[in-house]
Design an enzyme around this catalytic site. Structure first.
Site, PDB file in Angstrom:
ATOM      1  CB  SER A   1      -0.007   3.486  -4.436  1.00 26.68           C
ATOM      2  OG  SER A   1      -1.250   3.074  -3.790  1.00 26.68           O
ATOM      3  NE  ARG A   2      -5.088   5.523  -2.950  1.00 27.81           N
ATOM      4  CZ  ARG A   2      -6.467   4.926  -2.064  1.00 27.81           C
ATOM      5  NH1 ARG A   2      -6.581   5.996  -0.727  1.00 27.81           N
ATOM      6  NH2 ARG A   2      -6.442   3.862  -1.899  1.00 27.81           N
TER       7      ARG A   2
ATOM      8  CB  ILE B   1      -2.827   9.284  10.598  1.00 29.20           C
ATOM      9  CG1 ILE B   1      -3.117   8.999  11.555  1.00 29.20           C
ATOM     10  CG2 ILE B   1      -2.106   9.673   9.024  1.00 29.20           C
ATOM     11  CD1 ILE B   1      -2.028   9.944  12.112  1.00 29.20           C
TER      12      ILE B   1
ATOM     13  CB  SER C   1      -5.772   1.212  13.909  1.00 27.70           C
ATOM     14  OG  SER C   1      -6.307   1.652  14.200  1.00 27.70           O
TER      15      SER C   1
ATOM     16  N   GLY D   1       0.861  -1.450   0.297  1.00 34.28           N
ATOM     17  CA  GLY D   1       0.123   0.308  -0.055  1.00 34.28           C
ATOM     18  C   GLY D   1       0.701   1.124  -0.133  1.00 34.28           C
TER      19      GLY D   1
ATOM     20  CB  ALA E   1     -11.642  -8.186  14.387  1.00 37.27           C
TER      21      ALA E   1
ATOM     22  CE1 TYR F   1      -8.200  -0.763   9.293  1.00 36.56           C
ATOM     23  CE2 TYR F   1      -8.572   0.347  11.978  1.00 36.56           C
ATOM     24  CZ  TYR F   1      -8.149   0.768  10.569  1.00 36.56           C
ATOM     25  OH  TYR F   1      -7.080   1.368  10.487  1.00 36.56           O
TER      26      TYR F   1
ATOM     27  CE  LYS G   1      -5.484  -1.590  10.579  1.00 38.73           C
ATOM     28  NZ  LYS G   1      -4.290  -1.899   9.478  1.00 38.73           N
TER      29      LYS G   1
ATOM     30  CG  ASN H   1       0.758   1.405   4.155  1.00 39.68           C
ATOM     31  OD1 ASN H   1       0.516   2.171   5.712  1.00 39.68           O
ATOM     32  ND2 ASN H   1       0.594   1.637   3.457  1.00 39.68           N
TER      33      ASN H   1
HETATM   34  P1  NDP Z   1      -5.280   5.067   2.235  1.00 42.92           P
HETATM   35  O1  NDP Z   1      -6.533   4.882   2.796  1.00 42.92           O
HETATM   36  O2  NDP Z   1      -4.518   6.368   1.724  1.00 42.92           O
HETATM   37  O3  NDP Z   1      -4.197   4.064   1.285  1.00 42.92           O
HETATM   38  C1  NDP Z   1      -4.098   2.626   1.345  1.00 42.92           C
HETATM   39  C2  NDP Z   1      -2.821   2.025   1.055  1.00 42.92           C
HETATM   40  O4  NDP Z   1      -3.325   0.255   0.611  1.00 42.92           O
HETATM   41  C3  NDP Z   1      -3.088   2.615  -1.143  1.00 42.92           C
HETATM   42  O5  NDP Z   1      -1.766   2.363  -0.799  1.00 42.92           O
HETATM   43  C4  NDP Z   1      -4.015   2.121  -1.967  1.00 42.92           C
HETATM   44  O6  NDP Z   1      -3.489   1.110  -2.739  1.00 42.92           O
HETATM   45  C5  NDP Z   1      -2.810   0.177  -0.560  1.00 42.92           C
HETATM   46  N1  NDP Z   1      -4.457  -1.335  -0.175  1.00 42.92           N
HETATM   47  C6  NDP Z   1      -5.453  -1.613  -0.011  1.00 42.92           C
HETATM   48  N2  NDP Z   1      -6.020  -2.087  -0.094  1.00 42.92           N
HETATM   49  C7  NDP Z   1      -4.490  -3.045  -1.102  1.00 42.92           C
HETATM   50  C8  NDP Z   1      -4.445  -4.429  -1.142  1.00 42.92           C
HETATM   51  N3  NDP Z   1      -5.820  -5.044  -1.439  1.00 42.92           N
HETATM   52  N4  NDP Z   1      -3.662  -4.787  -1.573  1.00 42.92           N
HETATM   53  C9  NDP Z   1      -2.722  -3.871  -1.273  1.00 42.92           C
HETATM   54  N5  NDP Z   1      -3.074  -2.024  -1.505  1.00 42.92           N
HETATM   55  C10 NDP Z   1      -4.394  -2.622  -0.829  1.00 42.92           C
HETATM   56  O7  NDP Z   1      -4.519   4.780   3.860  1.00 42.92           O
HETATM   57  P2  NDP Z   1      -3.594   5.314   4.533  1.00 42.92           P
HETATM   58  O8  NDP Z   1      -2.654   5.369   4.937  1.00 42.92           O
HETATM   59  O9  NDP Z   1      -4.558   6.059   5.376  1.00 42.92           O
HETATM   60  O10 NDP Z   1      -3.380   3.638   5.808  1.00 42.92           O
HETATM   61  C11 NDP Z   1      -2.773   3.230   5.100  1.00 42.92           C
HETATM   62  C12 NDP Z   1      -2.169   1.772   6.843  1.00 42.92           C
HETATM   63  O11 NDP Z   1      -2.400   2.509   8.190  1.00 42.92           O
HETATM   64  C13 NDP Z   1      -3.541   1.016   6.693  1.00 42.92           C
HETATM   65  O12 NDP Z   1      -3.522  -0.260   7.171  1.00 42.92           O
HETATM   66  C14 NDP Z   1      -4.778   1.491   8.205  1.00 42.92           C
HETATM   67  O13 NDP Z   1      -5.492   0.492   8.706  1.00 42.92           O
HETATM   68  C15 NDP Z   1      -3.698   2.027   9.081  1.00 42.92           C
HETATM   69  N6  NDP Z   1      -4.641   2.852   9.542  1.00 42.92           N
HETATM   70  C16 NDP Z   1      -4.572   4.693   9.202  1.00 42.92           C
HETATM   71  C17 NDP Z   1      -5.307   5.176   9.644  1.00 42.92           C
HETATM   72  C18 NDP Z   1      -5.507   6.695   9.434  1.00 42.92           C
HETATM   73  O14 NDP Z   1      -6.110   7.664  10.313  1.00 42.92           O
HETATM   74  N7  NDP Z   1      -5.670   6.920   8.668  1.00 42.92           N
HETATM   75  C19 NDP Z   1      -5.778   5.353  11.584  1.00 42.92           C
HETATM   76  C20 NDP Z   1      -4.804   4.111  12.017  1.00 42.92           C
HETATM   77  C21 NDP Z   1      -4.371   2.949  11.227  1.00 42.92           C
HETATM   78  P3  NDP Z   1      -3.860   1.585  -3.699  1.00 42.92           P
HETATM   79  O15 NDP Z   1      -3.850   3.152  -4.262  1.00 42.92           O
HETATM   80  O16 NDP Z   1      -3.944   0.920  -5.323  1.00 42.92           O
HETATM   81  O17 NDP Z   1      -5.679   1.683  -3.710  1.00 42.92           O
END
Ligand code: NDP
Length: 243
Positions: free
Chosen positions: A10-11, A187, A141, A8, A156, A154, A158, A89
């Protein structure tokens, strides 16, 4: 070549982690599910750094066959590239009260977050065990520590990763591999878009949402060789919201 694999990447948090690990001298393997444009932007930003380099590797962490095929093939074809750092991630949420939660909501959140951690890590672990060195960092998380209403799936998933982090840390410690988790609170990323920061600010001692870079900083610390005596730990990054 010293490599880091970030699922993950990419973003959001994943992108910030990729940039941090590039700063630390890693060739960064940027995984993503479907968003090639954003993944490409992460790679471009890495290449803009002096000496920065990396590559894209698309696979769906919720699909074990895809992990076996794409990541397995990459490992087989790149014997010179050694994944020293793995950051699990990639994650999704799909909230709803349990009484109304559909099978698909449960299955997809568990598959992406928990199964994705298992199948990706198992594949990368082999190389780390052979080299007797590795850093595994799992992005969990606050929801997995405290439990949040509307997130039984979610929370469960994490919490499951937190348990696995502690167990795996004990399995591989003697092989020079550390396994830790980072537990962000709120975040600012696409995932929290639509959540009203002003409304929640009052609950957070630091009085704001965190940034992806603040999470990446902690990941970089745990990924460093100097953090070799820290393992099985869950590091909260939540502005004091919960400890
Ligand atoms: P975003 O939604 O901004 O980005 C999610 C990333 O995960 C993208 O790069 C996406 O790829 C990738 N992704 C999703 N599903 C898959 C998959 N099946 N296979 C491969 N890649 C996948 O999320 P965040 O940056 O906010 O979150 C990142 C991590 O942090 C997550 O695990 C989230 O649970 C955790 N988190 C986030 C919090 C927050 O407040 N933001 C708080 C607590 C935990 P693509 O771009 O191709 O879709």
């Amino acid at each position: 070549m010293k490599c880091a694999l970030v699922t993950g990447g990419s973003r959001g948090i994943g992108r910030a982690v990729c940039l941090k690990l590039a700063d630390m001298g890693y060739h960064v393997v940027i995984n993503y599910k479907g968003n090639e444009t954003e993944a490409g932007k992460t790679l471009l930003q890495i290449k803009e750094k002096e000496g920065g380099n990396g590559e894209l590797l698309r696979f769906d962490v919720a699909d074990k066959e895809d992990i076996k095929n794409k990541l397995g093939e990459w490992i087989a074809k790149n014997p010179d590239k050694n994944i020293e750092v793995l950051v699990n991630n990639a994650g999704i949420k799909d909230d709803g009260l349990m009484i109304f939660m559909k099978d698909e909501q449960w299955d997809s959140v568990l598959a992406t977050n928990l199964d994705g951690f298992f199948y990706t890590t198992r594949m990368v672990l082999q190389g780390m065990l052979m080299k007797k060195y590795g850093r595994i960092i799992n992005i969990v998380s606050l929801s997995g520590l405290k439990g949040l209403p509307g997130q039984t799936n979610y929370s469960a998933a994490k919490a499951g990763i937190i348990g696995a982090t502690k167990a795996l840390a004990q399995e591989v410690g003697r092989k020079g591999i550390t396994v830790n988790a980072v537990a962000p609170g709120f975040i600012k990323t696409d995932m929290t878009e639509g959540i009203d920061e002003k409304e929640l600010q009052g609950l957070i001692p630091i009085k704001r949402f965190g940034t992806a870079e603040e999470v990446a900083h902690a990941v970089g610390f745990l990924a460093s060789p100097e953090a070799g005596y820290i393992t099985g730990h869950v590091l909260s990054i939540n502005g004091g919201l919960y400890s």
